[in-house]
Structures are given as C-alpha cells and as structure tokens.
Design an enzyme around this catalytic site. Structure first.
Site, PDB file in Angstrom:
ATOM      1  N   HIS B  79      47.868  39.421  33.768  1.00 10.36           N
ATOM      2  CA  HIS B  79      48.226  39.249  35.177  1.00 10.36           C
ATOM      3  C   HIS B  79      48.084  40.555  35.960  1.00 10.36           C
ATOM      4  O   HIS B  79      49.019  41.346  36.039  1.00 10.36           O
ATOM      5  CB  HIS B  79      49.674  38.743  35.260  1.00 10.36           C
ATOM      6  CG  HIS B  79      50.077  38.255  36.625  1.00 10.36           C
ATOM      7  ND1 HIS B  79      51.142  37.406  36.810  1.00 10.36           N
ATOM      8  CD2 HIS B  79      49.583  38.484  37.858  1.00 10.36           C
ATOM      9  CE1 HIS B  79      51.270  37.138  38.100  1.00 10.36           C
ATOM     10  NE2 HIS B  79      50.340  37.793  38.759  1.00 10.36           N
ATOM     11  N   HIS B  81      46.271  42.245  39.741  1.00 10.70           N
ATOM     12  CA  HIS B  81      45.565  42.008  41.007  1.00 10.70           C
ATOM     13  C   HIS B  81      44.673  43.220  41.252  1.00 10.70           C
ATOM     14  O   HIS B  81      45.169  44.320  41.471  1.00 10.70           O
ATOM     15  CB  HIS B  81      46.564  41.830  42.157  1.00 10.70           C
ATOM     16  CG  HIS B  81      47.422  40.617  42.010  1.00 10.70           C
ATOM     17  ND1 HIS B  81      47.099  39.392  42.556  1.00 10.70           N
ATOM     18  CD2 HIS B  81      48.596  40.419  41.355  1.00 10.70           C
ATOM     19  CE1 HIS B  81      48.026  38.495  42.244  1.00 10.70           C
ATOM     20  NE2 HIS B  81      48.964  39.106  41.516  1.00 10.70           N
ATOM     21  N   LEU B  82      43.370  43.000  41.178  1.00 10.91           N
ATOM     22  CA  LEU B  82      42.434  44.117  41.381  1.00 10.91           C
ATOM     23  C   LEU B  82      41.826  44.096  42.782  1.00 10.91           C
ATOM     24  O   LEU B  82      41.014  44.959  43.116  1.00 10.91           O
ATOM     25  CB  LEU B  82      41.344  44.119  40.305  1.00 10.91           C
ATOM     26  CG  LEU B  82      41.866  44.302  38.868  1.00 10.91           C
ATOM     27  CD1 LEU B  82      40.708  44.419  37.889  1.00 10.91           C
ATOM     28  CD2 LEU B  82      42.786  45.523  38.742  1.00 10.91           C
ATOM     29  N   ASP B 171      47.638  31.988  41.684  1.00  8.39           N
ATOM     30  CA  ASP B 171      48.722  32.980  41.737  1.00  8.39           C
ATOM     31  C   ASP B 171      48.775  33.712  43.069  1.00  8.39           C
ATOM     32  O   ASP B 171      47.766  34.132  43.611  1.00  8.39           O
ATOM     33  CB  ASP B 171      48.584  34.022  40.630  1.00  8.39           C
ATOM     34  CG  ASP B 171      49.742  35.009  40.685  1.00  8.39           C
ATOM     35  OD1 ASP B 171      50.882  34.553  40.532  1.00  8.39           O
ATOM     36  OD2 ASP B 171      49.518  36.201  40.934  1.00  8.39           O
ATOM     37  N   HIS B 198      52.358  30.336  39.681  1.00  6.68           N
ATOM     38  CA  HIS B 198      53.304  31.156  40.436  1.00  6.68           C
ATOM     39  C   HIS B 198      54.343  30.152  40.933  1.00  6.68           C
ATOM     40  O   HIS B 198      54.143  29.481  41.936  1.00  6.68           O
ATOM     41  CB  HIS B 198      52.593  31.849  41.599  1.00  6.68           C
ATOM     42  CG  HIS B 198      53.503  32.689  42.431  1.00  6.68           C
ATOM     43  ND1 HIS B 198      53.221  33.989  42.759  1.00  6.68           N
ATOM     44  CD2 HIS B 198      54.706  32.431  43.003  1.00  6.68           C
ATOM     45  CE1 HIS B 198      54.195  34.487  43.501  1.00  6.68           C
ATOM     46  NE2 HIS B 198      55.112  33.555  43.662  1.00  6.68           N
ATOM     47  N   ASP B 324      51.719  42.001  36.545  1.00  9.07           N
ATOM     48  CA  ASP B 324      51.637  41.644  37.963  1.00  9.07           C
ATOM     49  C   ASP B 324      51.391  42.905  38.799  1.00  9.07           C
ATOM     50  O   ASP B 324      51.937  43.055  39.890  1.00  9.07           O
ATOM     51  CB  ASP B 324      52.890  40.894  38.434  1.00  9.07           C
ATOM     52  CG  ASP B 324      52.660  40.179  39.774  1.00  9.07           C
ATOM     53  OD1 ASP B 324      51.513  40.162  40.263  1.00  9.07           O
ATOM     54  OD2 ASP B 324      53.651  39.653  40.325  1.00  9.07           O
ATOM     55  N   HIS B 328      48.904  47.814  46.953  1.00 14.31           N
ATOM     56  CA  HIS B 328      48.712  47.719  48.413  1.00 14.31           C
ATOM     57  C   HIS B 328      48.513  49.134  48.931  1.00 14.31           C
ATOM     58  O   HIS B 328      48.780  50.107  48.216  1.00 14.31           O
ATOM     59  CB  HIS B 328      49.949  47.108  49.087  1.00 14.31           C
ATOM     60  CG  HIS B 328      50.154  45.664  48.756  1.00 14.31           C
ATOM     61  ND1 HIS B 328      49.347  44.666  49.251  1.00 14.31           N
ATOM     62  CD2 HIS B 328      51.071  45.056  47.973  1.00 14.31           C
ATOM     63  CE1 HIS B 328      49.758  43.502  48.783  1.00 14.31           C
ATOM     64  NE2 HIS B 328      50.801  43.703  47.998  1.00 14.31           N
TER      65      HIS B 328
HETATM   66 ZN   LIG Z   1      52.474  35.559  41.298  1.00 15.77          ZN
END
Ligand SMILES: [Zn+2]
Lengths: 322, 446
Positions: B79, B81-82, B171, B198, B324, B328
């Site tokens: 999990h 986020h790229l 997600d 999610h 996760d 940002h």
């Molecule tokens: Zn999530």
C-alpha cells in the site's frame, strides 16, 4: 495605564504571548485584564475617546471568514489606543482555495504588523499562524474551537453587572443551544470554570455530545428547565438554520418549544439572573424576542464591552509583554 | 525476476535495473534471518539476480562489509501512493521508489488514485516499464476497481492484470455502491487477484478530519467516528464471504473495525487486513498541536485503539503492514486543518519506527515484525514467501539494529520532506537495500 500591571498580591507569572484560547491564562491574569478593561471602559466615556497607548504599533485584522461586528470592534479597540490598523479581508474568493495558510500570511506579513487579529473557519488556524510570524496573534474565532475575546467580554459583562459575584465563586452559568458547533460555548466553558464558576450546558443530544461534560465544573442536561434553575446567567446560543438541513434537528417549532430561552423559563433562574447572547440573535428562535429587550438582558452591554475588553487584550499583548 | 500472481501466468517484467550485468556480490559477515529462522552469521552470495548461497568461494565483483548487520529479505509493501501519473509534484516513481528502497522495501504496490486514474492497461504497462528502468524498489501497480474511481462501472480487470496489475482497489475513495462491490468481487475472484478496500462509510464520516471523540469535541474539529470504519468493514467482509473473493481490508485503524475483521476471520471468510505504522504509534491527541501533517484517512484513533491494534498484531489477526505512504507537498500540508489533504509520508521510517516503538519496547518479537513486512504481505498478495534460500530473488535488506539516529525529514528521498516523527531517535535503520542483486539504496552514499 497603571491598571495594566497586575494587582498587588497577584503572582508575577507572565501571560502568554498570544491569545489563541484561554488555556495558558491564570484566573489572576484574567482579572488583571479585566482591571485594565475597567480603565479602558472609562476612556470610552470621555469626550475624546482616544489614548496614545499603542502609538507606533500596527494591528492587522486578518479575517478569513466575514464578521463585520467582530472586526469593527477590534479595529475600534486598536484605533482608540492610536494604533495603525491594516485590514485584510481574506474570506471568500480573495484567497484561492489552493493557497496555503502560510503563503497567505507571508504575503501579508511583508507589511509588518505587530499583532494580527485572526478569524478563520478552521479550528487551529491561528495557532498554525504563530509558527510563521513574529507578530502576536489574537484569535477572533477559529472554527468551532475558540473565541476567547467573546468569552472575556461575556465574563467581564457578568463581573460588572452582577455585584457580589465579581469573584465568580458559586456562580452558575447556563449555556443553551447548539453547543457542539459553538466556539463561544467552548471558550466560555474554559474561562468561567477557570474563574471558579460552574457551567451547565444544555441542548438536544445532536448538538451536545456527552464528551463536553467530562470537564471539571461542567454538567450536561437535555432539559432547559434543569439548566436554568437557580442560574446566575443564562446564555442562549445562535441556532444556525443549516442544522435542520444537516439532519441534526427536527423542525424549528420543536426546537423553540423545547429549548428557547424565554420569560417563563427565566422565572426558574436566580431572581437577578442575566440573559446573555453572543449575537447575532435569531429573535423568537433561540431567545424570546421580548426577553432580549427585558431589563435582565445584557445583550447590548456585551457588545459595548467588546471594545474596552479588546482594548485591554491588545494593550496587554503589545505593551504588557515588552 | 518475476513474482507470479496467484493462479495466473507469471507476468513479464523488463529486466530490473536495465541491461547492466548483475555483479556477483557477497555480503560478508551478516546475521541472516528469514522466515525459516535465524541462521547466524554467514557470507551471503548473490549472483544473476538471485541468492546463490552462503559461505561460497570464488571471486566477488562486489564485496559488501555486512558485519554487525542483519540481512533479511527486502520488505514488501502492499500500500503506497506514488502519485504517478499526474501528481508528480507530490512524488514520482524515481523519488518514491528510491524512498521505498531507503526504507528497506524491495517491492511496493502503488495505488490507483492518480490523475489519470490507473484504470487503463496502457498506464499499468507504462508504470511497470518506467519503474524497472530505475533500479530502485520493484513496482507492482494496483489498478482501479471502478473506471475513474467513480464507483459506477467495473474496470477491465483481466486486461489490467495482463499488463501487470496485482491488486484491484479504489483506495482513497470508499466504494459506496454495495452492488458494484459485489460484482467486482465476483468478477475478480476467478482472476485470482486480491481486492483491497478503503473501508469508510462516507455518509457517516461526513466532513470529519480527525477521530470523533473527546479530543475532537474539545478541539472543535469535525469528527469521523470509528463506526464509519467498522460499518464499512462489515459490508466489505460480508461481500467477501458472499462472493468468495479475496478481500484485503486496508489500514484498519480502530478496535471496532479490527473486531469485525476478527469475527469474519473466525468464520473462515477470505479476508485479510493490514495496519499502518502511524495507526500503531500515534493517537488523536497529536491533533492538539494543530499540524495537519497528521491528517490521515482513516484518522488516528485513541490510545485504546492503538493498544488493541498492537494486540491484534501480536495475536496474528493482522496479516501484514501497509505503510499507506501518502506524500503531499509541504504547501498542501500548510493549509488549515479543514483544507489540508489526507495522508503522510512514512515509508523511510516505517521499520525503524516499529522496531523502536514495538520491538525494543518489548511489545513485539522481531520475527513477527519481519513476518508482517515479508511473508505476511506475500500471502496477502499470493506471492511466494520471501527467503534467503538459494534461488530466491536477490532482494535483501541490511539492517543496522544498533545505531540510533534521529528522524531527519530533510534527508528523505521522498519528495515529501516532513514527518510527524521528526527528531525522534530511532534504531533499526536500513543500511543497504539490494533488489534483483543490485544496490538499490546505500545509506553510506545516500
Ligand atoms: Zn486508503
């Protein structure tokens, strides 16, 4: 401005550099601030309502949410002490949705104010600003969190209007209405309990979570008669009509029936009890219209006291800390 | 090296790290630990992208002094986020996969909530190809459950899988439509892919920015109750049981939510779950500082929830960790509490944080922590168990369990150079990560 020095016997602890909430303030410091407010109130009765106390200082009002009443009260308080005032209306479309709080402040801070009066729709925004400026910050209302000058002027109004209870010992304050969404309620709970009073919070469960009653000196009730009984002051909170659409309340009629502060219910209160409202009022919704005009009502006095109390706040933070 | 998805053909991957030859490498004097046990101190030989064996002879093209370090299979993360494609100001493949390798991760599963959304096989194939050329951590993309993450129409799961997608998930955005969730599960089941959820009920969480409870009521911030999570986890587990699809519940954050997962697991429902490093170490009390860096979804819960999650980890209810990692820009996190985006970067500190706060604190065995980062993830994904056995992929992390160092976000390889753990003194920092037999991260030269 001798009144700005703490009264004899008060501990010499320094008040916080900012007024974000009342957490860091002692009861002694608050009473000292009220003593200063007395002096400021006296200034406001003179023919020439101006003193040079803050000459050379610049106060910026930074309102990310419109509130003409509060902004004007602060600006009057600054100008009455000869401070320069710069007003930034940062609400609505003037700040782009994507701009960070920090970037907005940095732009404005280039104009070098000594103190910012900040109103913001998000809880904690004034605290965030303290990280990015050397100026002092006065919270003029952040989301649902705090509105410390409103609480100060409410308590000051009580102190000056209810002789015999100026020390707040044994005082019972009832706050009725939409407590969950109210920064005024949160700050009044924080301040009045600090001063030694007890606070009863009252409203329907949807607007009064149980957790708010976990603080020492605070009790919750969902029956307005129980909240008002024997109270020395009863404060009605503004009811936002969005609460009905948001599924938090049934009809206006039912809310009025169950929670309105009115003459009949005030008969249960202390015979000299004050009726308070932080404004703006919805007459005949949270407060009975005729009660708002009754001699027991100090609503107009609350507004008038806003100026001397805010004068004392600005003076204490700008001069009292140097 | 390829990791076949469960029940399907091994997918093809461009040669990891490009066309450079893989040097025969020896890690001298490392303590070797993998799922088979603690093997003691040995020389570990890697060749041709695989583990060659221990204590072999011959010439090494690359000698690495691993004395005092622990060598174990590189971690897997189901999990991350790229932010690629489309949000490269937050993170790109180069920074994200370098950050993953710096955290000791050899393989990460990237989420599909990008712009455009990863709902097109061409995007999946492009991500896989780009990532392989970088020679950092391996990238295994997840693909969207619904086209455009709109929660309306199913994506082309078989084509996405053929292009390299290893997981199906929306997600970031809960699937509100229970019928869509059911049909996605039914369809995906025969493909052998895992569906990740999610699980939050948007109508109950409303505009909540933090856990709803005593702290949110005191601070006056809109709350998101634990029940928004537990109610949706119940639905997602019930649909898993109903359809027989493998469903993985992402980032379980609350005791209520974890109890629902346990209840379904006890009945043999095909569900797995993960917890994040932040939900195991931080609470809603952190909001008192009003720094939106800690604004995450689901939100940080109470100390009781943290204790329950840790206990669930110990008892084996939790299958794996999922970072996760959700970077940002600093400017986005410098917005106010209502407008700042959800998510925090953590992949570079995940292991040292959990090693320090859980293992060194006596809350968890090292072996169990490693399992949550290795075999646990592999079982959730349907991948082979990572080991250091001869023939296994040469994906290895060298961990320094002794040196204490403070978290310094300025030194992060992620583009998101901020952290709620800034300044925390931690142990367990990865010294080096090798992927397919090549150095993907070397702290001495980072
Ligand atoms: Zn999530």
């Amino acid at each position: 401005m001798g009144a700005a020095t703490p009264a004899a016997g008060s501990p010499p602890t320094k008040h916080p550099r900012h007024l974000l909430d009342l957490a860091g303030w002692t009861a002694e410091q608050v009473h000292a601030l009220f003593d200063t407010s007395d002096v400021m109130a006296q200034v406001m009765t003179r023919t020439i309502k101006k003193v040079p106390a803050l000459q050379g200082f610049t106060v910026g009002t930074l309102f990310f949410e419109d509130s003409t009443r509060t902004r004007l009260s602060f600006e009057r308080a600054a100008r009455a002490q000869s401070a320069d005032v710069i007003s930034f209306a940062a609400g609505g479309s003037s700040v782009s949705k994507g701009e960070s709080l920090k970037d907005t402040l940095k732009t404005i801070d280039a104009m070098k104010s000594d103190l910012y009066v900040v109103r913001h729709p998000a809880a904690g925004a004034p605290l965030q600003l303290t990280r990015w400026t050397d100026a002092a910050i006065v919270n003029a209302g952040d989301g649902r969190r705090a509105h410390p000058t409103q609480a100060l002027l409410d308590a000051y109004t009580f102190r000056t209007s209810f002789p015999g209870y100026a020390g707040f010992e044994g005082v019972e304050l009832a706050i009725v209405g939409d407590v969950a969404h109210s920064r005024v309620a949160r700050s009044n709970v924080e301040l009045w309990t600090k001063l030694g009073a007890r606070v009863r919070l009252c409203g329907p469960r949807t607007l009064l979570p149980d957790e708010l009653g976990e603080r020492p000196g605070v009790t919750l009730t969902h029956r307005v008669e129980e909240a008002v009984e024997g109270a020395h002051a009863v404060m009605a909170l503004r009811l936002q009509t969005e609460r009905m659409a948001g599924g938090l309340l049934p009809s206006l009629a039912e809310v009025r029936e169950r929670y309105q502060v009115n003459r009949a219910r005030m008969r249960l209160a202390h015979p000299d009890a004050l009726v308070m409202h932080p404004g703006p009022m919805n007459r005949d919704v949270e407060i009975e219209g005729v009660l708002a005009d009754d001699p027991r009502s100090v609503v107009e006095r609350q507004v008038a006291n806003g100026v001397p109390v805010r004068m004392a706040v600005l003076y204490t933070l700008l001069v009292g800390s140097r | 090296m390829t990791r076949p998805a469960n029940g399907s053909e091994a997918m093809s991957e461009p040669h990891h790290g490009g066309d450079r030859p893989t040097p025969r490498t020896v890690l001298r004097g490392a303590r070797l630990i993998d799922a088979r046990g603690d093997h003691g101190v040995h020389d570990l030989w890697l060749a041709g992208g695989s583990v060659e064996g221990v204590d072999l002879g011959g010439d090494a093209e690359l000698e690495i002094d691993a004395r005092g370090l622990l060598a174990t299979p590189a971690f897997l993360d189901p999990h991350v986020h790229l932010r690629t494609p489309g949000q490269e100001e937050k993170e790109d493949l180069a920074s994200g996969l370098a950050a993953a390798a710096a955290g000791g991760f050899g393989t990460v599963v990237s989420m599909a909530n990008t712009d455009p959304v990863v709902d097109d096989p061409a995007i999946v194939a492009d991500l896989v190809a780009q990532a392989a050329a970088l020679g950092r951590a391996r990238l295994r993309p997840a693909a969207a459950l619904s086209l455009g993450l709109k929660g309306e129409r199913l994506a082309d799961y078989a084509a996405l899988q053929a292009a390299g997608a290893v997981m199906i998930t929306d997600d970031g955005i809960p699937v509100v439509d229970s019928h869509l969730q059911r049909r996605a599960c039914e369809y995906v089941r025969e493909l052998g892919l895992v569906i990740q959820t999610h699980s939050e009920d948007p109508s109950l969480r409303q505009g909540g920015v933090m856990h709803e409870g005593a702290v949110s009521h005191e601070l006056g911030l809109p709350g998101n109750p634990a029940e928004a999570e537990s109610i949706m986890i119940f639905r997602d587990c019930e649909v898993a049981r109903m359809t027989g699809a493998r469903v993985h519940i992402a980032h379980v954050s609350s005791e209520r939510g974890m109890r629902v997962v346990e209840w379904f697991k006890a009945q043999g429902a095909p569900v797995t779950c993960e917890v994040t490093p932040h939900h195991l170490t931080l609470t809603d009390e952190a909001w008192r500082a009003f720094d939106p860096v800690i604004k995450v979804a689901p939100p940080l819960r109470t100390a009781d929830d943290v204790a329950y999650l840790r206990d669930a980890v110990r008892r084996g209810v939790v299958d794996c960790l999922g970072s996760d990692h959700a970077p940002h820009t600093r400017a986005e996190k410098d917005r106010d509490a209502l407008r700042a985006p959800f998510g925090l970067p953590n992949i570079e500190v995940a292991f040292p944080l959990l090693y320090t706060d859980l293992v060194l604190a006596g809350d968890l065995d090292l072996a169990r922590l490693l399992e949550l980062l290795q075999g646990g993830v592999a079982r959730v994904m349907g991948w082979p168990e990572p080991t250091l056995a001869a023939g296994a992929p040469a994906d290895v992390v060298l961990l320094d369990l002794d040196t204490e160092a403070a978290v310094d976000p300025a030194g992060f390889l992620s583009k998101a150079k901020f952290s709620p753990w800034e300044g925390r003194a931690l142990r367990g920092w990865p010294s080096m990560t090798l992927v397919a037999g090549r150095v993907a991260f070397d702290r001495a030269h980072a």
